[in-house]
Design a protein around this motif. Structure first.
Motif, PDB file in Angstrom:
ATOM      1  N   ARG A  63     -12.701  21.508   3.211  1.00  0.00           N
ATOM      2  CA  ARG A  63     -13.753  21.157   4.107  1.00  0.00           C
ATOM      3  C   ARG A  63     -13.776  19.547   4.094  1.00  0.00           C
ATOM      4  N   VAL A  64     -13.617  18.774   5.064  1.00  0.00           N
ATOM      5  CA  VAL A  64     -13.760  17.461   4.984  1.00  0.00           C
ATOM      6  C   VAL A  64     -14.097  16.726   6.248  1.00  0.00           C
ATOM      7  N   SER A  65     -14.858  15.667   6.497  1.00  0.00           N
ATOM      8  CA  SER A  65     -15.330  15.316   7.734  1.00  0.00           C
ATOM      9  C   SER A  65     -14.185  14.514   8.277  1.00  0.00           C
ATOM     10  N   GLY A  66     -14.508  14.595   9.684  1.00  0.00           N
ATOM     11  CA  GLY A  66     -13.450  13.888  10.318  1.00  0.00           C
ATOM     12  C   GLY A  66     -13.538  12.289  10.023  1.00  0.00           C
ATOM     13  N   ARG A  67     -14.777  11.918   9.709  1.00  0.00           N
ATOM     14  CA  ARG A  67     -14.778  10.584   9.448  1.00  0.00           C
ATOM     15  C   ARG A  67     -14.008   9.990   8.186  1.00  0.00           C
ATOM     16  N   THR A  68     -14.115  11.083   7.111  1.00  0.00           N
ATOM     17  CA  THR A  68     -13.355  10.744   6.092  1.00  0.00           C
ATOM     18  C   THR A  68     -11.735  10.864   6.457  1.00  0.00           C
ATOM     19  N   LEU A  69     -11.347  11.643   7.141  1.00  0.00           N
ATOM     20  CA  LEU A  69     -10.030  11.822   7.375  1.00  0.00           C
ATOM     21  C   LEU A  69      -9.370  10.615   8.196  1.00  0.00           C
ATOM     22  N   LEU A 112     -18.049   3.527  -0.054  1.00  0.00           N
ATOM     23  CA  LEU A 112     -17.909   5.035  -0.021  1.00  0.00           C
ATOM     24  C   LEU A 112     -16.594   5.326   0.363  1.00  0.00           C
ATOM     25  N   LYS A 113     -15.822   4.384   1.037  1.00  0.00           N
ATOM     26  CA  LYS A 113     -14.391   4.857   1.461  1.00  0.00           C
ATOM     27  C   LYS A 113     -13.491   4.819   0.335  1.00  0.00           C
ATOM     28  N   SER A 114     -13.813   3.970  -0.718  1.00  0.00           N
ATOM     29  CA  SER A 114     -13.047   3.599  -1.806  1.00  0.00           C
ATOM     30  C   SER A 114     -13.363   5.108  -2.907  1.00  0.00           C
ATOM     31  N   ILE A 115     -14.496   5.486  -2.934  1.00  0.00           N
ATOM     32  CA  ILE A 115     -14.513   6.873  -3.833  1.00  0.00           C
ATOM     33  C   ILE A 115     -13.815   7.893  -2.978  1.00  0.00           C
ATOM     34  N   GLU A 116     -13.996   7.753  -1.560  1.00  0.00           N
ATOM     35  CA  GLU A 116     -13.457   8.976  -0.981  1.00  0.00           C
ATOM     36  C   GLU A 116     -11.665   8.832  -1.047  1.00  0.00           C
ATOM     37  N   ALA A 117     -11.307   7.682  -1.137  1.00  0.00           N
ATOM     38  CA  ALA A 117      -9.793   7.535  -1.244  1.00  0.00           C
ATOM     39  C   ALA A 117      -9.497   8.044  -2.607  1.00  0.00           C
ATOM     40  N   GLU A 118     -10.163   7.826  -3.707  1.00  0.00           N
ATOM     41  CA  GLU A 118      -9.963   8.275  -5.052  1.00  0.00           C
ATOM     42  C   GLU A 118      -9.873   9.795  -4.813  1.00  0.00           C
ATOM     43  N   LEU A 119     -10.884  10.590  -4.465  1.00  0.00           N
ATOM     44  CA  LEU A 119     -10.920  11.820  -4.332  1.00  0.00           C
ATOM     45  C   LEU A 119     -10.036  12.624  -3.712  1.00  0.00           C
ATOM     46  N   ILE A 120      -9.807  11.766  -2.573  1.00  0.00           N
ATOM     47  CA  ILE A 120      -8.598  12.542  -1.538  1.00  0.00           C
ATOM     48  C   ILE A 120      -7.347  12.400  -2.346  1.00  0.00           C
ATOM     49  N   GLN A 121      -6.968  11.697  -3.198  1.00  0.00           N
ATOM     50  CA  GLN A 121      -5.793  11.704  -4.225  1.00  0.00           C
ATOM     51  C   GLN A 121      -5.944  13.021  -5.117  1.00  0.00           C
ATOM     52  N   GLU A 122      -7.191  13.305  -5.525  1.00  0.00           N
ATOM     53  CA  GLU A 122      -7.210  14.363  -6.409  1.00  0.00           C
ATOM     54  C   GLU A 122      -7.221  15.633  -5.596  1.00  0.00           C
ATOM     55  N   SER A 127     -13.644  11.710  15.742  1.00  0.00           N
ATOM     56  CA  SER A 127     -12.670  10.667  16.028  1.00  0.00           C
ATOM     57  C   SER A 127     -11.238  11.356  15.706  1.00  0.00           C
ATOM     58  N   VAL A 128     -11.188  12.357  14.553  1.00  0.00           N
ATOM     59  CA  VAL A 128     -10.213  12.821  14.222  1.00  0.00           C
ATOM     60  C   VAL A 128      -9.361  13.673  15.076  1.00  0.00           C
ATOM     61  N   ARG A 129     -10.254  13.830  16.109  1.00  0.00           N
ATOM     62  CA  ARG A 129      -9.612  14.949  17.409  1.00  0.00           C
ATOM     63  C   ARG A 129      -8.435  14.162  17.910  1.00  0.00           C
ATOM     64  N   ASN A 172     -10.142   7.606   7.934  1.00  0.00           N
ATOM     65  CA  ASN A 172     -10.081   6.530   7.118  1.00  0.00           C
ATOM     66  C   ASN A 172      -8.565   6.228   6.504  1.00  0.00           C
ATOM     67  N   GLY A 173      -8.108   5.044   6.538  1.00  0.00           N
ATOM     68  CA  GLY A 173      -7.011   4.915   5.836  1.00  0.00           C
ATOM     69  C   GLY A 173      -5.886   5.807   5.983  1.00  0.00           C
ATOM     70  N   ASP A 174      -5.318   6.370   4.961  1.00  0.00           N
ATOM     71  CA  ASP A 174      -4.143   7.408   5.152  1.00  0.00           C
ATOM     72  C   ASP A 174      -4.596   8.761   4.626  1.00  0.00           C
ATOM     73  N   ASN A 175      -5.995   9.093   4.831  1.00  0.00           N
ATOM     74  CA  ASN A 175      -6.624  10.233   4.088  1.00  0.00           C
ATOM     75  C   ASN A 175      -6.153  11.534   4.779  1.00  0.00           C
ATOM     76  N   LEU A 176      -5.996  11.513   6.194  1.00  0.00           N
ATOM     77  CA  LEU A 176      -5.449  12.423   6.935  1.00  0.00           C
ATOM     78  C   LEU A 176      -3.835  12.779   6.614  1.00  0.00           C
ATOM     79  N   GLU A 177      -3.172  11.692   6.541  1.00  0.00           N
ATOM     80  CA  GLU A 177      -1.844  11.979   6.214  1.00  0.00           C
ATOM     81  C   GLU A 177      -1.333  12.626   4.742  1.00  0.00           C
ATOM     82  N   ARG A 178      -2.371  11.990   3.893  1.00  0.00           N
ATOM     83  CA  ARG A 178      -2.182  12.801   2.420  1.00  0.00           C
ATOM     84  C   ARG A 178      -2.556  14.309   2.335  1.00  0.00           C
ATOM     85  N   LEU A 179      -3.321  14.558   3.035  1.00  0.00           N
ATOM     86  CA  LEU A 179      -3.919  16.125   3.019  1.00  0.00           C
ATOM     87  C   LEU A 179      -3.107  16.829   4.023  1.00  0.00           C
ATOM     88  N   ARG A 180      -2.929  16.334   5.204  1.00  0.00           N
ATOM     89  CA  ARG A 180      -1.787  16.828   6.142  1.00  0.00           C
ATOM     90  C   ARG A 180      -0.579  17.430   5.289  1.00  0.00           C
TER      91      ARG A 180
END
Length: 181
Positions: free
Chosen positions: A84-90, A64-74, A145-147, A92-100
């Motif tokens: 709209r993205v879950s805190g759990r997803t944000l 799931l984290k792998s799928i999320e990472a691919e889709l975060i790039q897109e 946790s994203v808080r 993970n890894g550098d997902n928050l930084e990419r979207l921020r």
């Protein structure tokens, strides 16, 4: 950093618990800002043709984290979008930084009493099972946790109605986007 993005190109990354009206609030915020809405969990579900919970069950958290990472790039390539993205997803890894990099992150919260009331209503009789309640609270803890992460802006939605939530999110997004724009 992407200070070169104009305010009209900035995204709004929306996370946190916003209750059963989650899709409606996201659409209302997008409408008010004249922006598209992308519900990240729906994107994952459509791509995999399974709900996120089933992906986690059948394929595991790592897949799931792998799928999320691919889709975060897109998703990070989008502009003028409420994401709209879950805190759990944000978290993970550098997902928050990419979207921020594409826009401010706003986390909608409520106090614990209100959360427990909403859990009781949504879970029904399952709420009285300590195991079921513990699972639900664990999910909430992971969601929020994203808080604890830097540059995440919170809006407490405990005692306000949906229209006020929309107003506050729009006002905060405009303020934050103008600071960067």
């Amino acid at each position: 950093m992407v200070d070169f993005l104009s305010i009209s190109e900035r995204n709004l990354i929306l996370t946190g618990y916003i209750g059963p009206n989650q899709p409606l609030l996201g659409r209302q915020i997008g409408d008010r800002l004249r922006m598209r809405l992308v519900n990240f969990e729906e994107v994952i579900s459509e791509r995999m043709q399974l709900p996120v919970a089933e992906i986690r069950t059948y394929y595991g958290e790592t897949r799931l984290k792998s799928i999320e990472a691919e889709l975060i790039q897109e998703t990070a390539l989008r502009r003028s979008t409420v994401i709209r993205v879950s805190g759990r997803t944000l978290a993970n890894g550098d997902n928050l930084e990419r979207l921020r990099e594409t826009g401010p992150v706003i986390c909608l919260t409520i106090n614990l009493d209100a959360m427990l009331q909403r859990l009781h209503i949504s879970m029904g009789a399952r709420f009285h099972s300590p195991d079921e309640r513990a699972l639900a609270l664990g999910d909430l803890k992971r969601e929020w946790s994203v808080r604890q992460l830097p540059n995440v802006h919170e809006i407490d939605t405990t005692y306000i109605d949906d229209d006020t939530i929309v107003e506050r999110v729009v006002a905060l997004w405009q303020e934050l986007a103008l600071e960067r724009g």
